[in-house]
Design a protein around this motif. Structure first.
Motif: not given
Length: 325
Positions: A233, A255-256, A266, A318, A322-325
């Motif tokens: 990562r 990305y997150t 990111a 993880t 975290e916000t995943e995109k």
């Protein structure tokens, strides 16, 4: 990893050890090669110190076998002890003796005559940068100075096998660098060096291989080369957050975003360093101003989080925020 021969370095198989109802070591296999630094990595209570004590012939396993320098410790532990240098995580004894007297006493216990023991002590005090404190009682030494004295004590018999439990504990940054250089030097001389430490960033710099343990069991064996080649990562930072995220999206890079992150950052997962280089190239070609691009953790810490942490927690390492995109 290729199997290590019983006449080379350390080979331990099927080790188990209990203390009453507490099973400190359940099933550990361990190998360390001459000419290499092998890291022993695991959380508190995973059995690392118990394992080291068994490798040092100071604790008899309930099950399993240990070969050190070709000697079966179950058959003849005394034959192996002259080969071993043992550094516990604390100095522990002889607080009224001076640093030089402690080393001379250790030399005498190994059968050296007084002159040889004294000369060896003086050489080692120079090596660990304690010559100016040779006449000081060990009780007045700082934690870091006691650690350096403990390393010198482990080297008095000029061992071919070094077992070090948290050797960097209490050392200042300069002393940590000195330790790192010394351990690489010892490995370069053909010694077998085993280091147990929680400072994984230091182990990244000095280790050739690693054995990961958790809950008294071996979880994984890995060379540092293998650790470097694993999925990693990376943190990507730029001057403008929106431009950074737009660039990643435009290039099709998943990305997150860390929750609550104020910086333009990111996180991206890459399979290889070559893929990491491609991500960076694509962002620059897209016109994104990148200020930092690096792995979020070291290679061995990546393995620790994916293998040991998950093994202990039964879940994922993880960050759920975290916000995943």
């Amino acid at each position: 990893m290729e199997p290590v021969q019983h006449d080379a370095g350390i080979v331990a198989t099927g080790l188990a050890r209990a203390f009453g109802a507490v099973q400190a070591v359940k099933q550990i296999d361990f190998a360390a090669r001459p000419g290499e630094v092998t890291a022993l990595i695991g959380p508190n209570g995973s059995g690392k110190t118990t394992l080291l004590l068994m490798l040092a012939s100071l604790l008899k396993p309930d099950a399993g076998t240990v070969h050190v320098g070709g000697v079966n410790l179950g058959d003849d532990p005394r034959a192996a002890r002259p080969l071993i240098g043992w550094m516990p995580d604390t100095l522990g004894v002889w607080e009224t003796l001076t640093a030089r007297e402690i080393l001379i006493s250790i030399g005498r216990l190994y059968g050296m005559d007084k002159a040889t023991s004294a000369a060896r002590a003086d050489d080692l005090l120079q090596l660990v940068k304690l010559a100016d404190l040779a006449a000081q009682p060990s009780r007045v030494l700082s934690r870091g100075q006691q650690q350096r004295l403990s390393l010198a004590r482990a080297l008095m018999n000029d061992p071919s096998i070094l077992l070090l439990d948290e050797p960097a504990s209490g050392l200042d940054p300069g002393a940590r660098i000195d330790l790192r250089n010394l351990l690489r030097k010892f490995a370069g001389e053909g010694r077998t060096v085993v280091v147990s430490s929680h400072v994984l960033s230091e182990l990244d710099e000095i280790a050739d291989a690693a054995v990961f343990v958790a809950a008294g069991r071996t979880v994984r064996n890995q060379t540092v080369k293998e650790a470097d080649a694993q999925k990693r990562r990376y943190s990507v930072r730029g001057l403008d957050h929106e431009a950074l995220l737009d660039g990643l999206t435009a290039q099709g890079v998943p990305y997150t975003v860390p929750a609550g992150q104020r910086r333009a950052e990111a996180l991206v997962d890459v399979a290889t360093e070559a893929q990491a280089a491609d991500v960076l190239r694509l962002l620059v070609e897209h016109g994104v101003s990148i200020t930092a691009f690096a792995p979020t953790v070291g290679a061995l810490e990546e393995t620790y989080m994916s293998s040991v942490y998950d093994h202990e927690s039964g879940g994922s390492a993880t960050n759920p925020e975290e916000t995943e995109k």
